[in-house]
Design a protein around this motif. Structure first.
Motif, PDB file in Angstrom:
ATOM      1  N   ALA A  18      32.063  37.413  47.681  1.00 24.53           N
ATOM      2  CA  ALA A  18      31.352  38.122  46.613  1.00 24.53           C
ATOM      3  C   ALA A  18      30.130  37.338  46.162  1.00 24.53           C
ATOM      4  O   ALA A  18      30.090  36.109  46.229  1.00 24.53           O
ATOM      5  N   THR A  19      29.139  38.066  45.675  1.00 28.70           N
ATOM      6  CA  THR A  19      27.879  37.458  45.232  1.00 28.70           C
ATOM      7  C   THR A  19      27.559  37.760  43.778  1.00 28.70           C
ATOM      8  O   THR A  19      26.519  37.312  43.270  1.00 28.70           O
ATOM      9  N   PRO A  76      34.768  39.083  37.924  1.00 23.27           N
ATOM     10  CA  PRO A  76      33.399  38.920  37.405  1.00 23.27           C
ATOM     11  C   PRO A  76      32.347  38.763  38.495  1.00 23.27           C
ATOM     12  O   PRO A  76      31.194  39.166  38.306  1.00 23.27           O
ATOM     13  N   THR A  77      32.727  38.180  39.634  1.00 19.37           N
ATOM     14  CA  THR A  77      31.763  38.023  40.729  1.00 19.37           C
ATOM     15  C   THR A  77      31.902  39.107  41.784  1.00 19.37           C
ATOM     16  O   THR A  77      31.103  39.154  42.729  1.00 19.37           O
ATOM     17  N   LEU A  78      32.913  39.985  41.647  1.00 23.28           N
ATOM     18  CA  LEU A  78      33.139  41.042  42.628  1.00 23.28           C
ATOM     19  C   LEU A  78      33.239  42.382  41.907  1.00 23.28           C
ATOM     20  O   LEU A  78      34.317  42.940  41.731  1.00 23.28           O
ATOM     21  N   ASP A 126      28.426  44.116  49.322  1.00 29.71           N
ATOM     22  CA  ASP A 126      27.793  44.542  50.566  1.00 29.71           C
ATOM     23  C   ASP A 126      28.028  43.495  51.653  1.00 29.71           C
ATOM     24  O   ASP A 126      27.198  43.308  52.531  1.00 29.71           O
ATOM     25  N   GLY A 127      29.178  42.804  51.564  1.00 30.88           N
ATOM     26  CA  GLY A 127      29.451  41.699  52.467  1.00 30.88           C
ATOM     27  C   GLY A 127      30.120  42.133  53.764  1.00 30.88           C
ATOM     28  O   GLY A 127      30.317  43.318  54.029  1.00 30.88           O
TER      29      GLY A 127
END
Length: 394
Positions: free
Chosen positions: A219-220, A86-88, A225-226
């Motif tokens: 992850a954001t 869900p976060t990635l 884009d990390g």
């Protein structure tokens, strides 16, 4: 006639250990504890052979001709879905297919390293990574993550990237805890260095619950884009002969690596990519995992039990909670493990000395032992032979 142009200088920056390994294959009744090989018992031979026939018949245009440089869209989509959370949220733009994990390491060197630039590396370091980057003559800043005094930020300052194997590192078998994973990510953000997370052993947890990857931790919730460049492979989950690996990273990094791959091998096997895509999408890799974990757990326990019985006077080690290796240190500082390897061969056992995992080739105090390839009886006999070699060197 003029003399031939010389070979590149980096070829002289090697040791003789690999040559010894190759010669060791000719020794009758040799027990090989040196390699990093999965057990043939773990390969889903019947299922892969059936998939191979099916994908050639059903997808001849994808399997028997040239493939897109970054990989077949189908496999890239399967892997993006497999690693998404869900976060990635990942898409195929975050995924590139490589010809095994080794090519991923080579391409990272081509994209990020000019000759003589700095790499921060978890130490001891994977021999295959050191070999992949050797032609670019990098300078290494070691990160001894088991040392509380290790200054990760200092090591990564000025580095092009940091190289880590956080899940059961090759060669040390170490599981990097969450706090240090957070520290590595923080240092990447502070220094601007990329963070390579090489994860061939991430499914091989025998004790405890899996830790989050640094890819997940960075992850954001938006398109990724990390700073993490995550490497995976089918070699430990399906079979190494398929030679399929992958890189998951920011789209800009995937684009750069694709340019490098185009000049390397142009594309990875479409046949093997489609087999991998079907094996993951149809759940084959997940179905065979429990049996493989039990197989490897028994072999790890057999090796460690034999070491307790025969090697405790000579070595110190920790029982790994996953992966494929036990990393041991000699108690007697007068014993050099390059020499131990050669004496061990005389007794019919082959081990990996620590020098090949040291960028400077100086460490003579450790050995790596593999437990996944051999049956418990062979592991026990190999340990007995190693004990005889050590006793002879005391």
């Amino acid at each position: 006639m003029a003399p031939r142009a010389p070979m590149a200088n980096w070829l002289n920056d090697t040791n003789d250990v690999t040559a010894v390994f190759l010669a060791a294959g000719q020794i009758p009744d040799l027990i090989n504890l040196a390699g990093g090989l999965p057990a043939p018992d773990a390969w889903p031979v019947t299922e892969i052979s059936e998939l191979a026939g099916e994908v050639v018949r059903d997808y001849p245009a994808e399997t028997l001709t040239y493939s897109p440089v970054p990989g077949l869209p189908r496999l890239r989509d399967v892997l993006a879905e497999r690693y998404s959370t869900p976060t990635l949220p990942l898409t195929r733009d975050n995924v590139m297919i490589t010809t095994g994990g080794a090519q991923a390491l080579d391409l990272i060197g081509k994209v990020l390293l000019e000759p003589g630039q700095k790499i921060a590396a978890q130490s001891p370091a994977y021999l295959g990574a050191l070999d992949a980057w050797r032609p670019r003559t990098p300078v290494y800043a070691p990160m001894h993550l088991e040392d509380p005094a290790c200054d990760i930020t200092a090591a990564m300052t000025g580095a092009q990237f940091a190289y880590t194997v956080p899940n059961f590192s090759n060669p040390s078998g170490r599981l990097v805890p969450v706090a240090q994973r957070k520290a590595l990510l923080a240092a990447a953000q502070e220094t601007g260095a990329w963070l390579v997370e090489d994860d061939p052993y991430g499914k091989l947890y025998y004790d405890g619950n899996p830790l989050p990857t640094m890819l997940e931790m960075s992850a954001t919730g938006k398109s990724y884009d990390g700073p993490v460049i995550y490497l995976g492979t089918v070699s430990k989950e399906l079979a190494p002969g398929l030679r399929i690996g992958w890189i998951i990273a920011a789209p800009e990094m995937i684009a750069a690596l694709t340019v490098a791959k185009q000049g390397s091998d142009m594309f990875s096997s479409g046949l093997c990519q489609m087999i991998a895509a079907r094996a993951y999408s149809e759940g084959l890799a997940d179905r065979i995992l429990p049996a493989n974990l039990e197989l490897y757990r028994r072999r790890r326990d057999a090796l460690c039990t034999a070491m307790d019985e025969h090697l405790s006077d000579f070595l110190t080690w920790e029982k790994p909670s996953g992966g494929m290796f036990v990393w041991a240190r000699v108690k007697n500082p007068a014993i050099a493990t390059d020499a131990l390897m050669k004496v061990g061969l005389e007794h019919g056992v082959c081990i990996s000395p620590s020098s090949v995992f040291d960028p400077e080739g100086l460490d003579q105090s450790g050995i790596r032992l593999n437990f996944t390839l051999n049956e418990p009886e062979q592991l026990t006999e190999g340990v007995r032979r190693l004990a005889k070699a050590l006793s002879e060197m005391q």
